[in-house]
Design an enzyme around this catalytic site. Sequence first.
Site, PDB file in Angstrom:
ATOM      1  N   ASP A   1       0.832  -1.201   0.000  1.00  0.00           N
ATOM      2  CA  ASP A   1       0.000   0.000   0.000  1.00  0.00           C
ATOM      3  C   ASP A   1       0.870   1.256   0.000  1.00  0.00           C
ATOM      4  O   ASP A   1       0.357   2.367  -0.125  1.00  0.00           O
ATOM      5  CB  ASP A   1      -0.991  -0.001   1.160  1.00  0.00           C
ATOM      6  CG  ASP A   1      -0.339  -0.112   2.530  1.00  0.00           C
ATOM      7  OD1 ASP A   1       0.905  -0.110   2.601  1.00  0.00           O
ATOM      8  OD2 ASP A   1      -1.073  -0.232   3.530  1.00  0.00           O
ATOM      9  N   SER A   2       2.186   1.084   0.088  1.00  0.00           N
ATOM     10  CA  SER A   2       3.112   2.199  -0.124  1.00  0.00           C
ATOM     11  C   SER A   2       2.971   2.764  -1.532  1.00  0.00           C
ATOM     12  O   SER A   2       3.394   3.894  -1.800  1.00  0.00           O
ATOM     13  CB  SER A   2       4.558   1.755   0.116  1.00  0.00           C
ATOM     14  OG  SER A   2       4.845   0.558  -0.592  1.00  0.00           O
TER      15      SER A   2
ATOM     16  N   ASP B   1      -0.931  -6.180  -0.096  1.00  0.00           N
ATOM     17  CA  ASP B   1      -1.398  -5.494   1.104  1.00  0.00           C
ATOM     18  C   ASP B   1      -2.911  -5.307   1.046  1.00  0.00           C
ATOM     19  O   ASP B   1      -3.455  -4.906   0.002  1.00  0.00           O
ATOM     20  CB  ASP B   1      -0.754  -4.107   1.201  1.00  0.00           C
ATOM     21  CG  ASP B   1       0.444  -4.080   2.130  1.00  0.00           C
ATOM     22  OD1 ASP B   1       0.489  -4.895   3.063  1.00  0.00           O
ATOM     23  OD2 ASP B   1       1.330  -3.233   1.916  1.00  0.00           O
TER      24      ASP B   1
ATOM     25  N   LYS C   1      -1.430  -9.483   2.930  1.00  0.00           N
ATOM     26  CA  LYS C   1      -0.696  -9.006   4.105  1.00  0.00           C
ATOM     27  C   LYS C   1      -1.608  -8.159   4.978  1.00  0.00           C
ATOM     28  O   LYS C   1      -2.321  -7.278   4.473  1.00  0.00           O
ATOM     29  CB  LYS C   1       0.548  -8.208   3.718  1.00  0.00           C
ATOM     30  CG  LYS C   1       1.384  -7.781   4.943  1.00  0.00           C
ATOM     31  CD  LYS C   1       2.804  -7.413   4.557  1.00  0.00           C
ATOM     32  CE  LYS C   1       2.917  -6.050   3.924  1.00  0.00           C
ATOM     33  NZ  LYS C   1       2.555  -4.948   4.880  1.00  0.00           N
TER      34      LYS C   1
ATOM     35  N   GLU D   1       8.977  -4.397  10.878  1.00  0.00           N
ATOM     36  CA  GLU D   1       9.469  -3.127  10.342  1.00  0.00           C
ATOM     37  C   GLU D   1       9.951  -2.184  11.435  1.00  0.00           C
ATOM     38  O   GLU D   1       9.280  -2.009  12.460  1.00  0.00           O
ATOM     39  CB  GLU D   1       8.375  -2.434   9.524  1.00  0.00           C
ATOM     40  CG  GLU D   1       8.815  -1.099   8.935  1.00  0.00           C
ATOM     41  CD  GLU D   1       7.812  -0.481   7.982  1.00  0.00           C
ATOM     42  OE1 GLU D   1       8.048   0.672   7.548  1.00  0.00           O
ATOM     43  OE2 GLU D   1       6.797  -1.129   7.669  1.00  0.00           O
TER      44      GLU D   1
END
Length: 286
Positions: A47-48, A86, A116, A186
Amino acid sequence: MMRPQITFRRLAEMKAAREPIVMVTAYDYPTARTAEQAEVDMVLVGDSGAQVVLGYDSTVAVTVDEMLVLAAAVRRGVRSAFVVCDLPFGSTEVSDEQAVHTAVRFVKEAGADAVKLEGGGPSRLSRIRAVVASGIPVVAHIGLTPQTATALGGMRAQGRTAESAERLVREALAVQEAGASVLVIEAVPGEVADVVLPELRIPVIGIGAGRADGQVLVMHDVLGITEGRAPAFVKRYAEVGDAMVGGVAAYAAEVRSRVFPGAEHGYPATPEAVEAARAALAQRSS
């Protein structure tokens, strides 16, 4: 010769053999082909993409439909790597049923191998169990979770206080027990992540979390396309962004100076074609 398909079984074998797993994001067909040709093991349709491809200020704004377009394009470009998608913010928060419905769409409409889910709290564990029970593999994501970064105090490293480190260990073990097949950690000190790694049977992918079973980075960060300051865990391996700007600027300069296009960039015409065009124009004018 096409390399064998990467599966969960292969990822587990890599973990057991201490063979590092390579994961990178991709958001469209060209970046998917880049990842595939570089023979990465896992491709994340992150989703980045909300920020690096769609221009949003954060990952929260991207919709399921937008993510599905990106994911389907990536799937068309990947042949052997394992594709993880995502599930965007807002598409799983309401209920287990909503999470399963969203996950099914990514498998059916985009061909995802797994989805994810961010977070390791009680509601997130329930979502993981529900999606896994529906037959869809889940990659869990703990530590810094961008979708809910505001609740964590912003986009900052986690596991740096006693409370945060304790939560990280607790969530890592919990998502594994809930049925996650892979875990992304992360922005956590490597020394903290190392405490729980020996207790995890599933492959662990780090991003700013020390030397886990594998690593993931954003494609545009790796290639030097992303503008602005990069996170501390990013290493740039190329400066493609500068090359892109330089190439387009050179093209613009040649168009403005009438250097481009040259004779070699066109198609030859027969005398008959030119004469026919003139005759057609004359006939229309008469």
